[in-house]
Enzyme design. Structure first.
Site, PDB file in Angstrom:
ATOM      1  NE  ARG A  32      -4.213  -1.760   1.738  1.00 35.31           N
ATOM      2  CZ  ARG A  32      -4.239  -2.861   2.457  1.00 35.31           C
ATOM      3  NH1 ARG A  32      -3.351  -3.037   3.408  1.00 35.31           N
ATOM      4  NH2 ARG A  32      -5.160  -3.768   2.232  1.00 35.31           N
ATOM      5  CE  LYS A  39       0.821  13.707 -14.909  1.00 38.60           C
ATOM      6  NZ  LYS A  39       0.676  13.931 -16.353  1.00 38.60           N
ATOM      7  CD  GLU A  90       9.015  16.333 -22.218  1.00 37.21           C
ATOM      8  OE1 GLU A  90       8.382  17.349 -21.863  1.00 37.21           O
ATOM      9  OE2 GLU A  90       8.459  15.245 -22.493  1.00 37.21           O
ATOM     10  CE  LYS A 109       6.509  17.388 -14.193  1.00 37.48           C
ATOM     11  NZ  LYS A 109       6.899  16.098 -14.753  1.00 37.48           N
ATOM     12  CD  GLU A 120      -2.326  16.026 -16.200  1.00 38.81           C
ATOM     13  OE1 GLU A 120      -1.133  15.773 -15.967  1.00 38.81           O
ATOM     14  OE2 GLU A 120      -2.929  15.597 -17.175  1.00 38.81           O
ATOM     15  NE  ARG A 134       1.738  16.992 -12.900  1.00 37.52           N
ATOM     16  CZ  ARG A 134       2.271  16.105 -12.096  1.00 37.52           C
ATOM     17  NH1 ARG A 134       1.789  15.948 -10.886  1.00 37.52           N
ATOM     18  NH2 ARG A 134       3.290  15.366 -12.464  1.00 37.52           N
ATOM     19  CG  ASN A 187      -0.262  17.269 -20.496  1.00 39.55           C
ATOM     20  OD1 ASN A 187       0.718  16.687 -20.043  1.00 39.55           O
ATOM     21  ND2 ASN A 187      -1.469  17.124 -19.984  1.00 39.55           N
ATOM     22  CG  HIS A 220       3.067  15.925 -23.719  1.00 38.62           C
ATOM     23  ND1 HIS A 220       3.913  17.018 -23.783  1.00 38.62           N
ATOM     24  CD2 HIS A 220       3.738  14.988 -22.988  1.00 38.62           C
ATOM     25  CE1 HIS A 220       5.028  16.752 -23.115  1.00 38.62           C
ATOM     26  NE2 HIS A 220       4.957  15.530 -22.632  1.00 38.62           N
ATOM     27  CG  HIS A 276       1.123  11.141 -25.148  1.00 38.82           C
ATOM     28  ND1 HIS A 276       0.425  11.216 -23.974  1.00 38.82           N
ATOM     29  CD2 HIS A 276       2.416  10.964 -24.790  1.00 38.82           C
ATOM     30  CE1 HIS A 276       1.255  11.116 -22.961  1.00 38.82           C
ATOM     31  NE2 HIS A 276       2.471  10.967 -23.424  1.00 38.82           N
ATOM     32  CG  HIS A 321       7.953  10.988 -24.069  1.00 32.90           C
ATOM     33  ND1 HIS A 321       6.591  10.868 -24.252  1.00 32.90           N
ATOM     34  CD2 HIS A 321       8.134  12.052 -23.250  1.00 32.90           C
ATOM     35  CE1 HIS A 321       5.986  11.822 -23.564  1.00 32.90           C
ATOM     36  NE2 HIS A 321       6.893  12.547 -22.940  1.00 32.90           N
TER      37      HIS A 321
HETATM   38  N1  LIG Z   1       6.226  10.536 -15.038  1.00 36.50           N
HETATM   39  C1  LIG Z   1       6.256  11.594 -15.797  1.00 36.50           C
HETATM   40  O1  LIG Z   1       5.845  12.694 -15.427  1.00 36.50           O
HETATM   41  C2  LIG Z   1       6.847  11.455 -17.187  1.00 36.50           C
HETATM   42  C3  LIG Z   1       7.106  12.598 -17.960  1.00 36.50           C
HETATM   43  C4  LIG Z   1       7.706  12.440 -19.204  1.00 36.50           C
HETATM   44  C5  LIG Z   1       8.035  11.173 -19.652  1.00 36.50           C
HETATM   45  N2  LIG Z   1       7.763  10.093 -18.888  1.00 36.50           N
HETATM   46  C6  LIG Z   1       8.136   8.741 -19.332  1.00 36.50           C
HETATM   47  O2  LIG Z   1       9.545   8.660 -19.405  1.00 36.50           O
HETATM   48  C7  LIG Z   1       9.877   7.606 -20.298  1.00 36.50           C
HETATM   49  C8  LIG Z   1      11.024   8.040 -21.172  1.00 36.50           C
HETATM   50  O3  LIG Z   1      12.132   8.324 -20.343  1.00 36.50           O
HETATM   51  P1  LIG Z   1      13.601   8.507 -20.946  1.00 36.50           P
HETATM   52  O4  LIG Z   1      13.531   9.359 -22.141  1.00 36.50           O
HETATM   53  O5  LIG Z   1      14.470   8.888 -19.828  1.00 36.50           O
HETATM   54  O6  LIG Z   1      13.928   7.065 -21.521  1.00 36.50           O
HETATM   55  P2  LIG Z   1      14.670   5.781 -20.881  1.00 36.50           P
HETATM   56  O7  LIG Z   1      14.378   5.662 -19.456  1.00 36.50           O
HETATM   57  O8  LIG Z   1      14.348   4.630 -21.772  1.00 36.50           O
HETATM   58  O9  LIG Z   1      16.205   6.116 -21.082  1.00 36.50           O
HETATM   59  C9  LIG Z   1      16.695   6.222 -22.401  1.00 36.50           C
HETATM   60  C10 LIG Z   1      17.886   5.282 -22.632  1.00 36.50           C
HETATM   61  O10 LIG Z   1      19.027   5.842 -22.004  1.00 36.50           O
HETATM   62  C11 LIG Z   1      19.658   4.864 -21.165  1.00 36.50           C
HETATM   63  N3  LIG Z   1      20.305   5.613 -20.105  1.00 36.50           N
HETATM   64  C12 LIG Z   1      19.761   6.128 -18.981  1.00 36.50           C
HETATM   65  N4  LIG Z   1      20.649   6.902 -18.323  1.00 36.50           N
HETATM   66  C13 LIG Z   1      21.805   6.828 -19.042  1.00 36.50           C
HETATM   67  C14 LIG Z   1      23.074   7.421 -18.908  1.00 36.50           C
HETATM   68  N5  LIG Z   1      23.344   8.285 -17.928  1.00 36.50           N
HETATM   69  N6  LIG Z   1      24.021   7.130 -19.830  1.00 36.50           N
HETATM   70  C15 LIG Z   1      23.741   6.313 -20.887  1.00 36.50           C
HETATM   71  N7  LIG Z   1      22.548   5.745 -21.080  1.00 36.50           N
HETATM   72  C16 LIG Z   1      21.584   6.010 -20.177  1.00 36.50           C
HETATM   73  C17 LIG Z   1      18.534   3.975 -20.748  1.00 36.50           C
HETATM   74  O11 LIG Z   1      19.012   2.725 -20.330  1.00 36.50           O
HETATM   75  C18 LIG Z   1      17.724   3.912 -22.041  1.00 36.50           C
HETATM   76  O12 LIG Z   1      18.279   2.974 -22.926  1.00 36.50           O
HETATM   77  C19 LIG Z   1       8.625   7.280 -21.075  1.00 36.50           C
HETATM   78  O13 LIG Z   1       8.131   6.051 -20.643  1.00 36.50           O
HETATM   79  C20 LIG Z   1       7.671   8.409 -20.713  1.00 36.50           C
HETATM   80  O14 LIG Z   1       6.328   7.985 -20.717  1.00 36.50           O
HETATM   81  C21 LIG Z   1       7.192  10.209 -17.668  1.00 36.50           C
END
Ligand SMILES: NC(=O)c1ccc[n+]([C@@H]2O[C@H](COP(=O)([O-])OP(=O)(O)OC[C@H]3O[C@@H](n4cnc5c(N)ncnc54)[C@H](O)[C@@H]3O)[C@@H](O)[C@H]2O)c1
Length: 369
Positions: free
Chosen positions: A121, A143, A185, A227, A237, A241, A245, A248, A252, A265
């Site tokens: 939980r 999130k 972003e 943020k 949101e 918030r 987006n 997005h 998306h 992304h």
């Molecule tokens: N929660 C939220 O508010 C929110 C906001 C935006 C995006 N997201 C989510 O985030 C995700 C995308 O995240 P991302 O772009 O970080 O992708 P990711 O987590 O896949 O990382 C990208 C790649 O970089 C590698 N990597 C990570 N750190 C590294 C480093 N320091 N050196 C070398 N390689 C490294 C990872 O292993 C991966 O292969 C999506 O699923 C998206 O939906 C969430």
């Protein structure tokens, strides 16, 4: 080093930002009052590149950390991986006093945070983001979630971290495409609320792309401030918030229409911002100079993967299935000016679809420059 405070009452937390911070995470953790060993959730890439630094910083500061490794990639942000994490937690004899360190990009952060939100939980977690996208966006705000066959992030929760440790030095190993994806972003943050940030990126783009630590620290702290400011006013949101987006609604939909394979992304957000720019122009928002500046900046970052061959019907059906459509009404963020976004709650669907068709047919050239 810079410290920001996200003021959410009992769920408040600090964001520490500084080059080399990964070596000091352990030292700061003692102030959080955890009494059991941390469970580090990460993937093999991050563990190989930066695991030793993080784990060494924990020596003597916490009981021996356990590590749960998950697969690397969006396709692993799913139920199977979540179950793998729960199994790892049970195997490590985790209980309600246990806590998690989410160590990686946005994917690790989202799924590890969701495991923390739901295990027994809810247990605490801290976030040590290692991609630019995670440092400027996904790690902040609580999130968390996973993807399901019906769509992205459709199962999730709001679960704030207990602290965030953000070391721009970890970005030196990031592939350039991932760095660029995160930068969209950053541009989004500037576009909706800080013309100064847009100007900074315009002037320092080369330094940022070369991973200059001071430049990365500056953009990360600006984005986290923006943020955090939004989140403290609308944590869940309900309205405000949604401003985060920008880009997005269409971004998306492009990701979904291409089965999450063609775009990162952030790249999809880059296209989504370009589409929103053109649509805003159709509606008479935003002057030509501001449109040209943003269009030019987005294109200077990198060459976005092409939109070629993506059927408008696929994009449209993804768009109307998205969480941003409420009671059949499409909401979309548009810009009144650079640094001044507004949420349009009731976008005319037929008009937007017609525009989207033209946008895709023109290969994503909104004709705004
Ligand atoms: N929660 C939220 O508010 C929110 C906001 C935006 C995006 N997201 C989510 O985030 C995700 C995308 O995240 P991302 O772009 O970080 O992708 P990711 O987590 O896949 O990382 C990208 C790649 O970089 C590698 N990597 C990570 N750190 C590294 C480093 N320091 N050196 C070398 N390689 C490294 C990872 O292993 C991966 O292969 C999506 O699923 C998206 O939906 C969430």
């Amino acid at each position: 080093m810079k410290t920001l405070f996200v003021d959410l009452g009992q769920r408040s937390y600090k964001i520490r930002i500084g080059s080399g911070l990964i070596h000091k995470v352990g030292g700061y953790i003692s102030e959080l009052g955890f009494t059991s060993p941390p469970i580090v959730i990460t993937n093999s890439t991050v563990l190989r590149l930066h695991g030793r630094n993080l784990l060494q910083s924990l020596i003597g500061k916490t009981e021996g950390p356990r590590v749960i490794q998950i697969g690397d990639g969006e396709r692993f942000k799913n139920r199977e991986t979540l179950w793998q994490i729960y199994s790892g937690l049970f195997k490590a004899r985790a209980d309600r006093r246990s806590w998690i360190i989410a160590f990686g990009g946005g994917i690790v952060g989202d799924i590890a945070g969701f495991a923390a939100a739901t295990f027994m939980r809810g247990i605490p977690y801290i976030n040590v983001p290692t991609t630019l996208l995670a440092q400027v966006d996904s790690a902040v705000g609580g999130k968390v979630g996973i993807n399901v066959p019906q769509g992205k992030n459709l199962i999730g929760a709001f679960h704030q971290p207990s602290a965030i440790f953000l070391d721009p030095g970890t970005l030196r190993t990031l592939p350039s495409r991932e760095l660029a994806a995160g930068l969209y972003e950053v541009i989004k943050c500037g576009a909706i609320s800080s013309e100064n940030l847009i100007r900074y990126v315009e002037r320092n783009l080369e330094r940022i792309l070369k991973c200059d630590p001071a430049a990365l620290q500056h953009i990360a702290s600006e984005c986290c401030c923006i943020k955090a400011d939004v989140i403290v006013r609308d944590e869940r949101e309900n309205d405000l918030r949604m401003i985060l987006n920008y880009g997005h609604t269409i971004g998306h939909a492009l990701e979904a229409a291409t089965s999450y394979r063609r775009f990162k992304h952030g790249e999809a957000v880059g296209w989504g911002m370009l589409a929103a720019l053109g649509y805003g122009r159709e509606l008479g928002f935003l002057g030509p100079e501001a449109i040209h500046r943003l269009w030019a900046l987005i294109h200077r970052v990198e060459t976005l993967p092409p939109l070629r061959g993506i059927p408008v019907e696929k994009v449209w059906s993804a768009l109307v299935r998205d969480k941003k459509v409420r009671s059949g009404k499409i909401s979309m963020v548009l810009l009144k000016d650079l640094g001044d976004g507004i949420i349009c709650q009731d976008v005319d669907g037929a008009h937007l679809k017609k525009y989207l068709k033209q946008f895709l047919a023109a290969g994503g050239d909104p004709g705004t420059h």
